[in-house]
Scaffold this active site. Structure first.
Site, mmCIF file in Angstrom:
data_model
loop_
_atom_site.group_PDB
_atom_site.id
_atom_site.type_symbol
_atom_site.label_atom_id
_atom_site.label_comp_id
_atom_site.label_asym_id
_atom_site.label_seq_id
_atom_site.Cartn_x
_atom_site.Cartn_y
_atom_site.Cartn_z
ATOM 1 N N GLU A 148 -21.697 31.381 -43.030
ATOM 2 C CA GLU A 148 -20.451 31.761 -43.712
ATOM 3 C C GLU A 148 -19.427 30.639 -43.630
ATOM 4 O OE1 GLU A 148 -20.081 36.535 -43.499
ATOM 5 O OE2 GLU A 148 -20.218 35.568 -41.538
ATOM 6 N N GLU B 265 -27.296 39.503 -39.747
ATOM 7 C CA GLU B 265 -26.471 40.574 -39.172
ATOM 8 C C GLU B 265 -27.090 41.952 -39.286
ATOM 9 O OE1 GLU B 265 -23.663 37.188 -40.032
ATOM 10 O OE2 GLU B 265 -25.413 38.082 -40.981
#
Length: 692
Positions: free
Chosen positions: A105, A125
């Site tokens: 990210e 995640e």
């Protein structure tokens, strides 16, 4: 550690340095922001390169800060990305080795990205029951396309950088030195304006509505009890259907909602539990370990063969010892057949097949294994047999060799006493099938040396097992607990259940299989053998006689084509057995028991709370180091449902006062003596505390 700042000519280089994977902890995030600001305020700096020290760009969030206020303290990862993205000088991510989660990210917030070949790229995640919470679901589809991004986010599976080379994720995949390429690229783009931002890319996917609906249907069918995979689809859908900032807010709301779910808490508990299991309070992390370059296994049966395969798979040569040529040939043939099946399924290359088969050899002489660094006994579960083997091993094995027993219940201290080197003796209890099951119960004897424990914990990682240390007691952690679970399963049969009803109740909760299907798979004669020993050694413990009656009928399970269930040739499916059910009903009548209707809730509570109560004794006695170790034993070795976090986490979730209250209710029924709460359980419940 945080991040280091230096200037090379007109290029500022910010190097994240937070071993082992440059986790984006609060100090590191702060240092990145300060580094970017310093570069922006320096007129001599024309561009900024962000990279990672050591063996990672960044593995994402710092797990040391998980579940703590620091994880969200400012500057948050969102803030860091906003600072980078809004910078008026180009920021280039120089990616190598590992770029996952928040690390990816962060890179997506940079204006440009350069990667070295072989870097592992992922947003994993979902494996913790959450979704990317810092723009990953919004930015990744903009650079790799809707379909690939959705697959990566829903699966959490890493993809090698070179496979993404033709996407907009990377400006280039650089051969040669990464930092040389990154600084050269930085010079090229130093004066290019406007600065490209991933957020500005439009997603072009014709008929996206149909694709997203198909994805929802597919994920719903596969996600089981976990909510995160479907929420990942919805977040990615927002990248297509909403403005970027609205999509970011939607992603954040979903993330915060998932963090609070029991399923995510259970997955995070398992994540940390696996790491904690490898640490012992009295065995320092820098304890020297013994080199394990060769292994010997005593016994070429199903268990011995499976154990040998683990080491061959890790590239360690193994010699299997048998007493008879016929048994040795049969064992080696079975191993080869197992590898052939894997090869046929395309899960093994010809090169790997040849290598693994060649690493396993056989012998009929103890002299041939004398120089092995580790020897594992996998013979019949009988103390007399173990005594013969360990006395022989003591006489032939080189000094410093680790002598391990695969015993599932027997006293490791007694086994160690058969040798003149008890410090070198340890239990290594593999679970069947040993080449598949992830759990390795490491049994620590009173005299087991600390370097032996450190070595076995290290080797468990090398052979891709979850090693959990247990003290010495009858059955260790797993089998000591399962005995109480099995006792309750037997009592339920006497009181009104059928095997199918009991199995279905716990399978509905998410167990891989119920106690009776599990018994048929493992072999009911194994439990019978242990109960016969119990009748002599512990006559005060009561058992249902249904299992003994079953074994007296010769119904040992799948291997005999009949157990609690009927089986058809070549078919592992369990078919309810009228013969068995009639036997159970008759046995109830012989005991004078009026059979009653029993709810699924009672079945589940009696089975799981029996596990929990015995586990509380195990904790109190110091047999297990921590409650999460017990959870890891059951998650990785006994098919306990992952979304519940294991028996101890499950009890914490239910609330220990509620567990004790249910036990008090069951204490009023038959065999009420089995329901006396362990002192630790009673204490924690009274104080409103938890195991974990």
């Amino acid at each position: 550690m945080s991040a280091e700042y230096k200037v090379d000519g007109s290029i500022a280089i910010i190097t994240m340095n937070n071993p082992p994977v440059n986790g984006l902890g609060h100090v590191t995030r702060h240092a990145i922001v300060e580094g970017v600001r310093q570069a922006l305020n320096d007129p001599a700096v024309k561009a900024i390169v962000i990279t990672g020290a050591g063996k990672a760009f960044s593995g994402g969030a710092d797990i040391k800060e998980f579940n703590s206020p620091k994880a969200f303290a400012e500057p948050s990862l969102h803030t860091v990305i906003n600072v980078i993205e809004s910078a008026d000088k180009p920021v280039i991510a120089a990616i190598h080795t590992v770029c996952m989660g928040g690390g990816l990210e962060l890179a997506l917030g940079c204006h440009y990205r350069i990667a070295s070949p072989g870097a592992q790229i992922a947003l994993p995640e979902v494996k913790l029951g959450i979704l990317p919470g810092a723009g990953g679901t919004q930015r990744l589809p903009r650079v790799v396309g809707l379909e690939l991004a959705l697959n990566m986010i829903v699966s959490g599976t890493p993809v090698a950088s070179e496979k993404l080379a033709k996407t907009a994720l990377f400006n280039t995949v650089a051969e040669g030195d990464l930092m040389t390429a990154a600084t050269a690229f930085a010079h090229q783009v130093a004066d290019v304006r406007p600065l490209p931002k991933v957020r500005d890319i439009k997603i072009d996917y014709p008929n996206y509505e149909a694709f997203l609906q198909f994805s929802r249907n597919t994920v719903t069918a596969m996600a089981g009890p976990f909510p995160a995979p479907l929420k990942c689809v919805e977040a990615v859908a927002a990248a297509v259907t909403r403005k970027f900032d609205d999509g970011i807010r939607f992603e954040r709301d979903l993330f915060l909602n998932l963090v609070q779910t029991t399923e995510s808490k259970a997955l995070r508990h398992a994540f940390f539990g696996e790491r904690a299991a490898s640490k012992l309070p009295d065995v320092p992390e820098d304890t020297p370990i013994r080199p394990i370059k060769s292994v010997a296994v005593i016994g070429a049966g199903t268990m011995g063969g499976g154990i040998a395969m683990n080491f061959a798979n890790a590239g360690i040569p193994v010699k299997i010892l048998e007493m008879k040529q016929e048994a040795l040939d049969k064992g080696l043939a079975t191993i080869r057949k197992n590898y052939e099946n894997t090869f046929r399924k395309g899960k093994l290359t010809q090169e790997k097949f040849d290598q693994r088969v060649s690493l396993i050899t056989g012998s009929l002489s103890y002299d041939d294994i004398a120089q092995a660094d580790l020897v594992i006994e996998a013979v019949f579960e009988d103390m007399g047999v173990k005594e013969q083997v360990f006395k022989k091993l003591d006489s032939v094995m080189k000094q410093g060799a680790i002598l391990a027993s695969n015993t599932s219940t027997l006293d490791v201290d007694k086994i160690a006493a058969f040798t003149q080197r008890p410090q070198d003796v340890v239990g290594m209890h593999f679970f069947s099938p040993a080449n598949v099951m992830k759990l390795l119960e490491i049994v620590r004897g009173k005299k087991t040396a600390k370097d032996v424990l450190a070595t076995v914990l290290a080797i468990s990682k090398k052979i891709k097992k979850t090693g959990v240390v247990s003290g010495v007691c009858d059955g260790f952690i797993g089998n000591r607990m399962i005995e109480q679970y099995s006792r309750q399963a037997g009592f339920l049969l006497e009181e009104g259940c059928t095997p199918e009803q009991v199995d279905k109740a716990v399978e509905k909760l998410g167990f891989a299989m119920g106690p009776f299907r599990m018994g048929d798979l493992a072999g009911n004669d194994i439990g019978w053998y242990i109960r016969k020993r119990r009748y002599v050694e512990k006559p005060h413990i009561t058992y249902s006689k249904t299992a003994d009656l079953l074994c007296e009928m010769g119904r040992f399970g799948q291997k005999t084509g009949a157990g609690w269930y009927d089986y058809k040739p070549g078919d592992r499916k369990a078919y309810p057995s009228d013969v068995v059910n009639e036997m159970i009903v008759k046995h109830s009548a012989d005991l004078g028991i009026t059979r009653r209707k029993i709810s699924d809730q009672e079945i589940v509570e009696r089975l799981i709370y029996a596990l929990v109560n015995e586990a509380a004794y195990i904790l109190e006695e110091g047999i297990a180091t921590r409650a999460s170790d017990i959870d890891m034993v059951y998650l990785t070795g006994y098919g306990f449902p992952l979304h519940t976090g294991g028996p101890m986490f499950y009890a914490d979730t239910v609330g220990l006062p509620n567990v004790v209250m249910a036990m008090e209710k069951y204490a009023k029924g038959r065999h009420g003596d089995a329901w006396k709460p362990a002192p630790l359980l009673a204490k924690l419940a009274a104080e409103g505390k938890t195991f974990n």
